[in-house]
Design a protein around this motif. Structure first.
Motif, PDB file in Angstrom:
ATOM      1  N   ASP D 226       7.768  27.878  67.201  1.00 44.67           N
ATOM      2  CA  ASP D 226       8.676  27.288  67.816  1.00 44.67           C
ATOM      3  C   ASP D 226       9.770  27.122  67.978  1.00 44.67           C
ATOM      4  OD1 ASP D 226       6.421  25.912  69.421  1.00 44.67           O
ATOM      5  OD2 ASP D 226       5.969  24.580  67.910  1.00 44.67           O
ATOM      6  N   ILE D 227      10.300  26.995  66.671  1.00 45.06           N
ATOM      7  CA  ILE D 227      12.104  26.778  66.218  1.00 45.06           C
ATOM      8  C   ILE D 227      12.833  28.795  66.772  1.00 45.06           C
ATOM      9  CG2 ILE D 227      13.553  27.442  64.249  1.00 45.06           C
ATOM     10  CD1 ILE D 227      12.450  24.726  64.777  1.00 45.06           C
ATOM     11  N   LYS D 228      11.738  29.803  66.817  1.00 46.83           N
ATOM     12  CA  LYS D 228      12.357  31.400  67.305  1.00 46.83           C
ATOM     13  C   LYS D 228      12.201  31.267  68.549  1.00 46.83           C
ATOM     14  CE  LYS D 228      10.455  34.208  63.973  1.00 46.83           C
ATOM     15  NZ  LYS D 228       9.179  35.002  63.687  1.00 46.83           N
ATOM     16  N   LYS D 229      11.607  30.802  68.820  1.00 45.40           N
ATOM     17  CA  LYS D 229      11.629  30.898  70.963  1.00 45.40           C
ATOM     18  C   LYS D 229      12.662  29.416  70.912  1.00 45.40           C
ATOM     19  CE  LYS D 229       7.878  30.794  74.135  1.00 45.40           C
ATOM     20  NZ  LYS D 229       6.098  30.099  73.873  1.00 45.40           N
ATOM     21  N   ALA D 230      12.651  28.378  70.388  1.00 40.32           N
ATOM     22  CA  ALA D 230      13.843  27.831  71.031  1.00 40.32           C
ATOM     23  C   ALA D 230      15.233  28.104  70.866  1.00 40.32           C
ATOM     24  CB  ALA D 230      13.753  26.203  70.527  1.00 40.32           C
ATOM     25  N   TYR D 231      15.576  28.171  69.214  1.00 36.32           N
ATOM     26  CA  TYR D 231      17.103  28.632  68.273  1.00 36.32           C
ATOM     27  C   TYR D 231      17.115  29.688  68.281  1.00 36.32           C
ATOM     28  CZ  TYR D 231      16.094  23.742  68.928  1.00 36.32           C
ATOM     29  OH  TYR D 231      15.474  22.087  69.570  1.00 36.32           O
ATOM     30  N   LEU D 232      16.055  30.529  68.008  1.00 32.69           N
ATOM     31  CA  LEU D 232      16.523  31.680  67.976  1.00 32.69           C
ATOM     32  C   LEU D 232      16.815  32.885  68.629  1.00 32.69           C
ATOM     33  CD1 LEU D 232      14.398  31.253  64.417  1.00 32.69           C
ATOM     34  CD2 LEU D 232      16.785  31.174  64.708  1.00 32.69           C
ATOM     35  N   GLY D 233      16.774  32.656  70.103  1.00 28.75           N
ATOM     36  CA  GLY D 233      17.051  33.371  70.905  1.00 28.75           C
ATOM     37  C   GLY D 233      15.715  34.699  70.690  1.00 28.75           C
ATOM     38  N   GLY D 234      14.065  34.642  70.695  1.00 21.81           N
ATOM     39  CA  GLY D 234      13.320  34.887  70.811  1.00 21.81           C
ATOM     40  C   GLY D 234      12.492  34.585  70.044  1.00 21.81           C
TER      41      GLY D 234
END
Ligand SMILES: Nc1ncnc2c1ncn2[C@@H]1O[C@H](COP(=O)(O)OP(=O)(O)OP(=O)(O)O)[C@@H](O)[C@H]1O
Ligand SMILES: Nc1ncnc2c1ncn2[C@@H]1O[C@H](COP(=O)(O)OP(=O)(O)OP(=O)(O)O)[C@@H](O)[C@H]1O
Ligand SMILES: [Mg+2]
Ligand SMILES: [Mg+2]
Lengths: 261, 295, 354, 234, 363
Positions: D226-234
């Motif tokens: 989730d975090i990757k998607k939302a905040y790490l740009g992919g």
């Protein structure tokens, strides 16, 4: 076809050479990146191009077809009307005005009515104002801001303020758009969105863009050509791939492990 | 030649008075960007306090001066707390209007209590203060010497305070960014109050000195020199302490020479005309640096 | 659709016309007696002055302390014209001449001084108006110097007051609602950004100054003709300050605010006449209180509208309810010395100011 | 060390923080990430006393500091690098740094820390007589961090320190943050550059429209899809 | 309008109680209020008490005008006293003509104030002070005939019509009689530093100084001139008349100072002595010229009202017009066809701060 050419562009502040003998060419339709360490002189180059500063020496020429016009030393508004618009590294919106007004103000140069119509609100005024509103809304739609037309600019979230600033710059119908760190303070997800928008407006308005940015994921993805500044001088220029592998750029700016982005 | 030298003396003593008042304007302006219109009324009250001390309490010049300075300090701080502090977040022009309100209040409040008539100081004190030196045709009174030296001294002290001391540093920080100053641990309210206290003490001293020097005070006495001093402060580069002094002397000199050489009817016009010409060349005042904001 | 638009467009002129005739009737039946007419004249003149200064200071953001100077040009031009041609045509010619000369002075002032900013501009405008005043004092053979000029006839009546005031307000309001007006506003908001989006800031500053001075000239002309007497000292620094007070009290950038404040101040002033001895003290206290409780002026930068009136009603009720607490907290903040009034102190500061 | 309970902040009608609770332990690096406008800056400003909360408590070392003015909190060892840097533009770089040490009286200690700052940011030494307002964006950022270090804080708040910095310096900044932390300063870090922040931090909180939605160790969150998607740009 | 129904007679008072010329207004009102108190204590006018309706015109002519309207149309006064300065007073005269209610001033001295462009008198306006040219002329004659001086410097109050008017008439007469004006300098009200001007004229060749202005500044000019060893005679007009003059200038400086006035405190007539005494009693200070003129003005108008056939403005006007040999503090006078008072002017000489002699002067 050349659109803008800077020759031996130099600016010093007291003893400090912020920009020194920079040669730079931007062709019609290109998307060019301008990168370099902090304090390298990138923003100063923008300020020189847009007339915020007069160069200490050197020339800047804006081409219209084959016809070139030197623009250095002109007042900013003249340069804007000649077709160069910009955004600022530190956002400079008209914070206490509405989103719509921010854009409408920038449409100023396309206004056709004179003072008399303006004082008396003659039909010509009404027609032109309606056009301005329509066009502004069109523009805001591109940035998904049409729903927030009547918000004050200061109340927009930061990312949207960045967008609005670009929209405002576009409202003066520039040929060349200068973007100063549009992705600063914007999170990666929104940065991706931003690069989409930049591509889109470039297509829609047939724009040439010069972009300053420290976010390499953005720069390397969308720029066709890149200039690298260090201590006021161009130390490299070329395609993203060339730049990525340029030793000098890596030591001065990118660092060893930043390229994986 | 004598006449020329005398006019220079005249110009310097008049200029000192403007400078003395201008210092207070500039201090307050420097920290909260407010043209404190009430400043010239604190000056007026200083003169009245001195007057009452000498006339009814039969005090000497020095104790009266001290009392006036102390009371004016209190008054200045009080004004800041009541009228300006609640407006910390308001626009500058709103505070300016409040300052005008305070100024009217002080003027007419005073007028109500002491009537608009001019007052004069007790003759024996005036006499003792107007002794002087005569060199041929040139006159120089002790009062003039005193006013000039007090002005220069205060200017130097203020400049040192602002540039060298902790509180001075705090003052400059507050003037640039209140929030950031607070994050440095600076007590913003105290710093601003201190500035007002300092400015008002100066005004109080100036009131007594000038009142005695000319031997004439009235509730509107602050208006004219106040306006000139304000102009002087801007001329020198508002917010800059040596600027206030240079501005004061400049205006004093120009006035003196224009009036002294037969153009007294056009004096104010000439002063302002020169002022405008200089501002056109140096848009941020004589000592101000015209920095274009970096974008 | 078209019809609806027309209807809307008609409401304002109609309202104005009705106002005019009602007042005219009231005057006819002496309900608005002579004294009230004088107050009315003062209000109208102050409205013209405030609205025109608002254009310069409120909308364009140029701090001017010299509005009375431009007013005096209009006043003298008109008075001198009337003395030579003591008819209503003379009066009309005087108004036009006065306004044009004032606008011309605005141009002269504007060109060299507008590169000054903030308080430096204020000083320059103050200086220029003082220069104008000294000139009027010393041009004895034309202006009769410090003794001033007397006029025998008054050509200004309710009709002229109404026409000229409405004209000023409508023209200036139309101006600020146009692209040119927005250009002025953008200068107030951020001069650098305004330049960057293609606005010739110098041109618009000068334009604002000229238009503002033009109407100040109109006000001066009306003044001279209504009050029979003018002298240079009427148009000094304190007059400029008086005008500025009206503008700020009404709200910078709000024309209806200026109108409201002009009326409110005149009424307060006339009401306070019953306390002759301490009226100025009371006036000062009122001024301070208004600014303390409404630092943005009566109207902020908003304009009066029907929707706003409704909102205002709500706000007023809420305000009245909150009043005791507010007073208490104000008192407390003064006595205790906590500088904060809740919320973000730097609300007016930019996000990235560095 | 620092404990925030149920913080609520309003701007007029806007409910900017809705019951935020978080803790920072002694010696930790804690990061706060979230989208634009989530309330990260507001959280920091509230803790350092620039904004008054409507409700909730802030305590430092067990003592309630909710009502304390900002300057008192500085005394207690809180230092804040504000968003937008907020350097004093008309003062020189050196004066800015000296102001950072406003509350300190130990001349030698100050001199030592000044050298340390110059070591970290050599460019500041070159520019020490230049007025801070004319520094480039990145230079100002360095100055702001340096200034905060000068107060020798026990706990340091950093609001987007990497913003506007060149890639090389971004890495450098995070190294510096680590070294500041290692020398004994606790750190609360707000960042847009979530990947770097999560790498550096011991623990992390994710803020979404005014509420904490996820918390955990830095590594944990860096792995979360989730975090990757939302905040790490992919 | 009239206030005849009630048992009080209303008189309007429209003076500068605040603003630049508040000193003149307040001093005048002191005199007026003293007079009215006396009249009321003595039983009023024909059994009716006088009620003053007092307003402050802030030294603004436009406000003076609208207050006059208010007094005449709303408060229904039978006459209006004031304002003190010519400009403000002049602006109220058209209203007096319009509403047919007399206005009267004790200190509006400008020439031609009471006649219109065609030379006709403005029927409803009165004053009891000299006009400027009368005093200016008298002082010029005095300088040439009595003091035998022919080279004068004028230092005038450039912010008042009074200064301007006096300077003009002095200059005209002085030059007509063969004198020369060596220099004409100017200052504005509330100024305190005259050193520059004085140093400037010091190098010139002159034998008398004329200061058309008020005591506030004149006192300081005299002081500063004497300190600079400028010891030629100094002349002035009734604006000098105030006990403050000696305080401002200092006794030592007040030598060879001559000014024209309405009366002299040396005068032993009972009107003057009583006035000074009761003024001191009421206000605890000495009266100045404005107070004396205000006092006379109130009595003058009250006297008119008493003699008027009815309490209408028109009747009061007629009665005022018919005033003959009115005995006032400021001398005895009659009203001439231009509504100016016909009264003698005296010139007071000051030595060591004391009034040493009075010289009767005519033109
Ligand atoms: N008005 C000015 N006066 C003095 N020095 C200046 C001025 N403007 C810029 N400089 C200096 O010029 C250099 C270049 O600044 P510039 O803002 O162009 O850098 P930049 O490349 O945009 O850096 P960044 O990426 O940090 O924004 C900096 O060292 C700065 O301090
Ligand atoms: N002074 C203020 N007045 C009104 N609303 C404000 C103010 N400051 C912040 N807000 C609002 O509060 C919310 C939280 O803002 P905040 O600045 O804390 O977000 P952030 O997480 O720091 O975002 P960013 O990543 O853009 O810095 C936003 O919706 C913002 O618009
Ligand atoms: Mg930059
Ligand atoms: Mg933030």
């Amino acid at each position: 076809m050349k659109l803008l050419e800077a020759k031996k562009l130099t600016k010093s502040f007291g003893g400090l050479m912020a920009v020194s003998k920079v040669n730079m060419v931007i062709n019609q339709g290109e998307l060019v990146g301008l990168i370099g360490p902090n304090g390298a002189g990138k923003t100063t180059v923008f300020n020189l191009i847009t007339g915020m500063y007069a160069p200490t020496s050197g020339t800047i020429t804006l081409f219209d077809g084959s016809h070139g016009k030197t623009i250095h030393g002109l007042k900013p508004h003249k340069i804007c009307n000649a077709g160069i618009a910009r955004t600022f590294q530190n956002i400079r919106l008209f914070k206490d005005l509405t989103v719509l007004d921010n854009v409408r103000i920038a449409m100023h140069c396309s206004v056709k009515y004179g003072l008399l119509s303006c004082f008396l609100h003659l039909p010509r005024y009404r027609r032109d104002e309606q056009r301005i509103i329509d066009e502004s809304i069109e523009l805001l739609k591109i940035f998904n801001l049409d729903g927030k037309m009547d918000e004050l600019a200061r109340n927009l979230p930061y990312g949207e303020q960045r967008h609005l600033e670009i929209a405002r710059a576009l409202a003066s119908r520039p040929k060349l758009l200068l973007l100063d760190e549009p992705a600063a303070g914007v999170n990666p997800a929104e940065t991706a969105q931003l690069s989409e928008i930049i591509r889109k407006v470039r297509r829609l308005f047939n724009l040439t863009i010069l972009l300053i940015e420290h976010d390499m994921s953005l720069v390397m993805k969308i720029c066709e050509r890149i200039y690298v500044l260090d201590f006021g001088s161009v130390i490299a220029s070329g395609t993203p791939d060339e730049i990525k592998s340029n030793e000098r750029v890596i030591t001065a700016y990118l660092g060893e492990d930043a390229i994986d982005a | 030649m004598d006449q020329f030298i005398q006019q220079i003396i005249n110009g310097i003593s008049l200029g000192s008075i403007y400078a003395l008042i201008a210092l207070g304007y500039t201090m307050v302006y420097g920290i909260i960007k407010l043209i404190n219109f009430a400043h010239c009324d604190v000056y007026m009250l200083g003169a009245y306090i001195g007057y009452y001390c000498m006339t009814f309490l039969h005090l000497g010049v020095v104790p009266s001066l001290l009392i006036a300075m102390i009371l004016c300090t209190l008054l200045g701080v009080l004004i800041e707390k009541i009228a300006y502090k609640p407006l910390r977040n308001a626009t500058r022009i709103a505070v300016l209007i409040t300052a005008i309100g305070v100024s009217l209040f002080l003027e007419y409040g005073t007028m109500y209590f002491v009537s608009p008539q001019v007052r004069t100081f007790p003759p024996h004190i005036v006499k003792s203060m107007s002794a002087g030196i005569k060199l041929g045709n040139i006159n120089l009174t002790f009062m003039q010497l005193m006013i000039v030296s007090v002005t220069v001294l205060l200017m130097v002290l203020l400049q040192l305070t602002v540039k060298r001391t902790r509180i001075g540093k705090a003052m400059r920080a507050v003037s640039l960014d209140v929030d950031a100053a607070e994050l440095m641990g600076i007590n913003v309210d105290t710093t601003i109050s201190f500035t007002f206290a300092l400015g008002s003490a100066l005004a109080g001293a100036a009131g007594v000195l000038v009142g005695l020097y000319y031997n004439s005070i009235n509730p509107l006495m602050g208006l004219l020199p106040g306006l000139k001093a304000f102009v002087a402060a801007v001329f020198g580069g508002i917010g800059i302490i040596p600027g206030a002094m240079i501005g004061g002397y400049f205006i004093g000199m120009v006035e003196t020479f224009v009036a002294g050489y037969g153009y007294s009817m056009y004096r104010d016009a000439v002063v302002f005309a020169i002022l405008i010409l200089i501002l056109i060349v140096k848009p941020a005042g004589l000592l101000g640096r015209n920095v274009r904001e970096k974008v | 659709m078209v019809k609806q638009l027309n209807k809307k467009a008609l409401i304002k002129p109609l309202a104005l016309l009705v106002t005019f005739f009602i007042v005219q009737l009231l005057i006819q039946f002496n309900i608005i007696n002579y004294y009230y007419q004088d107050i009315l004249a003062t209000i109208c003149i102050n409205i013209i002055l405030a609205v025109s200064l608002n254009l310069i200071t409120g909308f364009t953001g140029q701090f001017s302390l010299g509005h009375a100077g431009f007013m005096s040009i209009g006043a003298y031009a008109c008075a001198l014209t009337i003395q030579r041609v003591p008819t209503v045509y003379g009066f009309i010619a005087g108004v036009i001449l006065g306004a044009m000369l004032a606008a011309f002075a605005g141009l002269l002032v504007g060109l060299p001084t507008l590169r000054l900013k903030g308080d430096y501009l204020a000083i320059a405008t103050l200086g220029l108006s003082e220069i104008i005043r000294v000139m009027f004092i010393n041009l004895d053979s034309i202006t009769n110097g410090a003794a001033g000029l007397y006029l025998q006839y008054r050509f200004v009546n309710w009709f002229w007051l109404f026409v000229l005031t409405v004209m000023t307000v409508v023209l200036i309001s139309n101006f600020v609602k146009s692209s040119h007006g927005r250009a002025c506003i953008s200068i107030r908001e951020d001069e650098i950004a305004a330049e960057a989006v293609g606005i010739n800031t110098t041109k618009y500053k000068v334009m604002a100054f000229m238009i503002g001075s033009f109407f100040a000239g109109v006000a001066g002309a009306v003044y001279a003709s209504y009050f029979y007497f003018i002298e240079p000292n009427l148009f000094g620094f304190s007059k400029s300050i008086d005008i500025l007070v009206v503008v700020v009290l009404g709200g910078l950038g709000s024309l209806s605010g200026s109108i409201l404040a002009a009326a409110v101040l005149a009424l307060i002033s006339s009401f306070l006449q019953s306390f002759a001895a301490i009226r100025m003290v009371l006036y000062a206290v009122l001024l301070i209180l208004i600014m303390l409780f409404r630092p943005g002026g009566l109207m902020g930068s908003r304009e009066l509208s029907v929707a706003m009136l409704v909102e205002l009603r709500k706000e007023a009720i809420a305000w009245l309810k909150a009043m005791p607490a507010k007073v208490l907290s104000a008192v407390r903040s003064i006595t205790k010395g906590t500088g904060k009034h809740g919320g973000d102190k730097s609300a007016s500061k930019g996000r990235f100011e560095g | 060390m620092l404990e925030i309970r149920d913080l609520n902040v309003y701007f007029g009608v806007i409910h900017a923080l809705k019951g935020v609770s978080l803790t920072v332990n002694d010696g930790e690096i804690v990061t706060l990430i979230g989208a634009n406008g989530a309330g990260k800056t507001t959280t920091l400003r509230t803790i350092s006393g620039l904004i008054k909360p409507k409700s909730g408590t802030i305590s430092l070392d067990g003592a309630d500091i909710t009502g304390l003015p900002a300057k008192e909190r500085v005394r207690l060892g809180i230092s804040h690098v504000p968003e937008g840097r907020r350097v004093f533009p008309a003062m020189t770089v050196l004066e800015n740094l000296e102001l950072g040490a406003y509350l300190r009286r130990d001349k030698q200690g100050i001199a030592k820390d000044l050298n340390k700052v110059y070591e970290h940011f050599p460019i500041l030494y070159d520019r020490r007589r230049q007025s801070a307002g004319t520094l480039s964006g990145g230079e100002q950022q360095m100055l702001a961090i340096g200034r905060a270090m000068m107060s020798r804080p026990r706990i340091l708040f950093l609001d987007e320190p990497s913003m506007g910095l060149a890639p090389l310096l971004v890495q450098e900044i995070f190294n510096i943050i680590k070294s500041i932390n290692e020398s004994g300063t606790t750190i609360l870090l707000v960042e847009q550059n979530a990947s770097m922040a999560l790498k550096t931090a011991d623990r992390a909180y994710v803020l979404e429209t005014g509420s904490i939605v996820i918390s955990g160790s830095g590594e944990e969150l860096a792995q979360s899809e989730d975090i990757k998607k939302a905040y790490l740009g992919g | 309008g009239s206030g005849s129904d009630s048992d009080v007679i209303k008189i309007g008072v429209n003076y500068e109680l605040s603003g630049q010329t508040a000193t003149y207004g307040q001093s005048s009102v002191y005199g007026i209020e003293l007079a009215i108190d006396e009249i009321n204590e003595a039983g009023g006018i024909n059994g009716k008490k006088i009620k003053l309706v007092k307003y402050d015109n802030e030294s603004k002519p436009d406000l003076a005008l609208s207050l006059t309207t208010r007094l005449m149309t709303q408060d229904k006064v039978v006459a209006v006293l004031g304002p003190a300065t010519s400009g403000a007073f002049g602006s109220t005269i058209p209203l007096a003509m319009q509403y047919k209610i007399p206005v009267a001033s004790g200190s509006a001295t400008a020439d031609g104030l009471l006649v219109d462009d065609n030379g006709n008198v403005k029927e409803y306006a009165f004053r009891i002070c000299f006009n400027d040219s009368y005093q200016g002329k008298a002082m010029a004659n005095f300088a040439i005939n009595n003091l035998k001086k022919t080279k004068a410097v004028i230092i005038k109050d450039n912010s008042s019509d009074y200064g301007k008017g006096l300077a003009e008439s002095f200059k005209q007469t002085f030059e007509e009689k063969g004198g020369t004006i060596v220099a004409e300098e100017a200052y504005v009200k509330n100024e305190v530093d005259f050193n520059a001007i004085l140093t400037g004229i010091k190098g010139k060749d002159f034998d008398v100084i004329f200061i058309p202005g008020y005591y506030n500044e004149a006192g300081l000019i005299i002081k500063q001139a004497r300190a600079m060893d400028i010891d030629v005679p100094i002349l002035g007009a009734d604006g000098f008349d105030s006990p403050e003059l000696v305080n401002l200038a200092g006794e030592d400086a007040l030598n060879d100072v001559y000014f024209s006035n309405h009366y002299s405190p040396l005068d032993e007539s009972s009107v003057v002595v009583d006035f000074i005494e009761s003024f001191k009693k009421k206000y605890n200070k000495e009266p100045d010229a404005f107070s004396a003129l205000g006092y006379d003005l109130a009595y003058f108008v009250a006297d008119g009202i008493k003699r008027a056939e009815s309490l209408t403005g028109e009747a009061v006007k007629d009665a005022l017009e018919a005033t003959k040999d009115f005995e006032g503090v400021t001398g005895s006078f009659s009203i001439d066809e231009n509504h100016d008072p016909v009264k003698a002017l005296i010139i007071i000489e000051l030595q060591n701060g004391k009034q040493v002699s009075t010289i009767r002067a005519g033109n």
